[in-house]
Design a protein around this motif. Structure first.
Motif, PDB file in Angstrom:
ATOM      1  N   ALA A 156       1.386  -6.314   8.906  1.00  0.00           N
ATOM      2  CA  ALA A 156       2.521  -5.588   8.561  1.00  0.00           C
ATOM      3  C   ALA A 156       3.193  -5.849   6.963  1.00  0.00           C
ATOM      4  O   ALA A 156       3.876  -4.573   6.467  1.00  0.00           O
ATOM      5  N   VAL A 157       2.429  -6.393   6.092  1.00  0.00           N
ATOM      6  CA  VAL A 157       3.251  -6.891   4.628  1.00  0.00           C
ATOM      7  C   VAL A 157       2.542  -5.834   3.769  1.00  0.00           C
ATOM      8  O   VAL A 157       2.758  -5.006   2.960  1.00  0.00           O
ATOM      9  N   ILE A 158       1.001  -5.930   4.502  1.00  0.00           N
ATOM     10  CA  ILE A 158       0.043  -4.758   3.970  1.00  0.00           C
ATOM     11  C   ILE A 158       0.766  -3.108   3.885  1.00  0.00           C
ATOM     12  O   ILE A 158       0.765  -2.106   3.024  1.00  0.00           O
TER      13      ILE A 158
ATOM     14  N   ILE B  85      -6.553  -2.473  -1.275  1.00  0.00           N
ATOM     15  CA  ILE B  85      -8.078  -2.291  -0.859  1.00  0.00           C
ATOM     16  C   ILE B  85      -8.510  -4.345  -0.115  1.00  0.00           C
ATOM     17  O   ILE B  85      -8.113  -4.792  -0.274  1.00  0.00           O
ATOM     18  N   THR B  86      -8.797  -3.600   1.307  1.00  0.00           N
ATOM     19  CA  THR B  86      -8.957  -4.743   1.921  1.00  0.00           C
ATOM     20  C   THR B  86     -10.766  -5.349   1.727  1.00  0.00           C
ATOM     21  O   THR B  86     -10.817  -4.014   1.962  1.00  0.00           O
ATOM     22  N   ALA B  87     -11.341  -6.044   1.497  1.00  0.00           N
ATOM     23  CA  ALA B  87     -13.355  -6.482   2.221  1.00  0.00           C
ATOM     24  C   ALA B  87     -13.062  -7.557   1.877  1.00  0.00           C
ATOM     25  O   ALA B  87     -12.937  -8.831   1.479  1.00  0.00           O
TER      26      ALA B  87
ATOM     27  N   ARG C 216     -11.014 -10.718   0.529  1.00  0.00           N
ATOM     28  CA  ARG C 216     -10.410 -10.412  -0.295  1.00  0.00           C
ATOM     29  C   ARG C 216      -9.668  -9.354  -0.502  1.00  0.00           C
ATOM     30  O   ARG C 216      -9.822  -8.122   0.699  1.00  0.00           O
ATOM     31  N   ILE C 217      -8.751  -9.637  -1.458  1.00  0.00           N
ATOM     32  CA  ILE C 217      -7.510  -8.190  -1.602  1.00  0.00           C
ATOM     33  C   ILE C 217      -7.508  -7.887  -2.493  1.00  0.00           C
ATOM     34  O   ILE C 217      -6.675  -9.228  -3.504  1.00  0.00           O
ATOM     35  N   LYS C 218      -7.573  -6.393  -3.068  1.00  0.00           N
ATOM     36  CA  LYS C 218      -6.309  -5.989  -4.277  1.00  0.00           C
ATOM     37  C   LYS C 218      -5.680  -5.033  -4.153  1.00  0.00           C
ATOM     38  O   LYS C 218      -5.662  -3.960  -3.547  1.00  0.00           O
ATOM     39  N   VAL C 219      -4.198  -5.881  -4.813  1.00  0.00           N
ATOM     40  CA  VAL C 219      -3.157  -5.039  -4.906  1.00  0.00           C
ATOM     41  C   VAL C 219      -2.873  -4.735  -5.952  1.00  0.00           C
ATOM     42  O   VAL C 219      -3.796  -4.837  -7.881  1.00  0.00           O
ATOM     43  N   SER C 220      -3.110  -3.047  -6.322  1.00  0.00           N
ATOM     44  CA  SER C 220      -3.126  -2.327  -7.791  1.00  0.00           C
ATOM     45  C   SER C 220      -1.531  -1.667  -7.572  1.00  0.00           C
ATOM     46  O   SER C 220      -0.617  -1.093  -7.195  1.00  0.00           O
ATOM     47  N   GLY C 221      -0.340  -1.880  -8.372  1.00  0.00           N
ATOM     48  CA  GLY C 221       0.809  -1.735  -8.259  1.00  0.00           C
ATOM     49  C   GLY C 221       1.153  -0.052  -8.931  1.00  0.00           C
ATOM     50  O   GLY C 221       0.684   0.326  -9.725  1.00  0.00           O
TER      51      GLY C 221
END
Ligand code: EPU
Length: 417
Positions: free
Chosen positions: A261-263, A274-276, A279-284
């Motif tokens: 829900a948050v993603i 991006i999730t893998a 790992r989660i990569k967040v770009s603002g």
């Protein structure tokens, strides 16, 4: 007491590991009371609430050893059936000892936790459930006094889904005689994690993670060696911090499946997520889009992320509506955010947020854990310096949040108040 000083405007960048989940570690450490012998728990977050739990457990007679993020507990000497007010008042989750004490010692005397900043937080459903298992319950002088020579399985329906209520009943039912059916239970990952640990201890539980659990009582449980799952709220808090500062942050050791829900909502704000694996990569986003949010029990949007998301919305383009449906008083952060220049109006359980281009630093303080975290986030994005006082609340539930943010490039430090 410490305060945290944040000077806003730094873009967060880099990689950071998420700690173990507070709300999974608390019931799981307490479940050690259900068996004799040494249990080993790894990836336990280093938090004030964990320290309070250890004090509570050793007061009940358990032996405890800590080595970094590994905690070992042996409940062989657990003979005390009383959890006094002074220990319970520090942490509401202490009420979780009620089920295990009753299951093992046949009688329990546990202080009523009382209200707290975010709402009245009754425990009527914990008590009703235990009564259905055959416990005789009295409320006397601020204490719950419960007796049950032998708990007996029964059907229990929860009028409201309750996380710790489900956990308490689960820990009572595993050693009860016969079968217990719990309906309309909480589906939070932390509840499932507790059920999984209990199964490893020898309990017979089916349906964990769904809205109905069936527990067949067993005569005894054995100790375990387990690892605590990652903290989805810490993960979400750091994700918002990345988005808010237009940063680029990689979170490791997390469980993206617990944050759907948050993603989803973060992506709608324009952030790239991006999730893998773990790992989660967040770009603002260059510009934050406004998004409406309604807090709900899992798998809905978590109430424990509402304050942090509101900070993001206070700097979004346009209007957003945030409804808080779980706790009646969980807008404690709003008055403080307004002092930082946010434009927020509350009506009942709903906040109407009109985004502003930038917040301004100010001295602020909150009397709740997630509200305190939201003020630190606001400070990261605000112009100037923000002083977050009463950091005590933050330390209850976040492992070194200030240090982790500093590692990602934030201008943040701690001082004595
Ligand atoms: N409720 C009742 N009667 C009960 C129990 C609950 O009416 O006997 C109501 C509550 O008043 C609330 C709703 O049910 O309106 C849900 O509350 P719940 O019992 O699920 O909350 P909790 O178990 O006391 C846990 C977390 C909280 C988190 C909530 C909701 C732990 C130790 N605490 O509390 O975490 O907000 O579930 O997800 O697991 C935090 O970490 O900051 C925190 C407050």
């Amino acid at each position: 007491m410490d305060k945290i000083i944040v000077t806003g405007g730094k873009r967060l960048e880099g990689e950071i590991k998420v700690s173990g989940a507070k709300n999974a570690a608390l019931p799981i450490l307490i479940s050690s009371l259900l068996a004799d012998g040494w249990n080993t728990y790894r990836n336990v977050p280093r938090l004030m609430d964990i320290e309070s739990t250890k004090v509570l457990l050793s007061n009940l007679g358990a032996e405890i050893e800590t080595d970094g993020d590994t905690v070992r507990i042996n409940a062989q000497g657990f003979h005390n059936h009383e959890a006094p007010y002074d220990l319970v008042r520090k942490m509401r989750a202490s009420i979780l000892v009620l089920g295990p004490i009753l299951a093992r010692l046949k009688k329990a005397r546990v202080s009523l936790p009382g209200g707290c900043a975010i709402g009245a937080r009754p425990i009527n459903l914990h008590l009703k459930g235990l009564a259905r298992l055959g416990a005789a319950i009295d409320l006397k002088h601020g204490y719950v006094e419960a007796k049950a020579p032998r708990l007996k399985g029964n059907e229990i329906y929860f009028d409201v889904t309750t996380v710790t209520g489900t956990e308490n009943l689960l820990m009572a039912a595993v050693l009860a005689e016969g079968t217990t059916v719990l309906r309309n239970v909480a589906r939070e990952p932390e509840v499932k994690a507790l059920a999984d640990v209990l199964v490893q201890m020898g309990a017979d539980i089916s349906g964990a993670g769904t809205s109905m659990m069936v527990i067949k009582g067993v005569p005894e449980l054995k100790p375990v060696s387990v690892s605590i799952l990652p903290d989805r709220i810490e993960t979400g808090t750091l994700m918002v911090a990345a988005a808010l500062t237009r940063g680029e942050v990689v979170l490791t050791g997390c469980e993206p499946g617990h944050l759907e829900a948050v993603i989803h909502k973060l992506r709608l704000t324009g952030a790239e997520v991006i999730t893998a694996g773990s790992r989660i990569k967040v770009s603002g986003p260059a510009e934050i889009s406004s998004v409406d949010v309604k807090t709900l029990a899992y798998p809905g949007f978590p109430t424990d992320m509402q304050a942090q998301f509101m900070v993001l919305m206070s700097m979004a383009k346009g209007l957003s509506i945030i409804s808080e449906t779980i706790f009646e008083n969980r807008f404690i952060h709003v008055s403080e955010l307004k002092r930082m220049g946010a434009d927020i109006n509350i009506s009942g359980d709903t906040a109407l947020i009109k985004g502003v281009p930038r917040l301004g630093g100010a001295p602020v303080m909150a009397t709740d854990l997630r509200a305190s975290a939201s003020l630190v986030l606001a400070g990261l994005a605000a112009k100037g310096t923000t002083e977050v006082r009463r950091v005590y609340h933050l330390d209850r539930g976040y492992e070194s949040l200030d240090k982790k943010l500093a590692l990602l490039g934030a201008d943040i430090h701690r001082e004595k108040e």
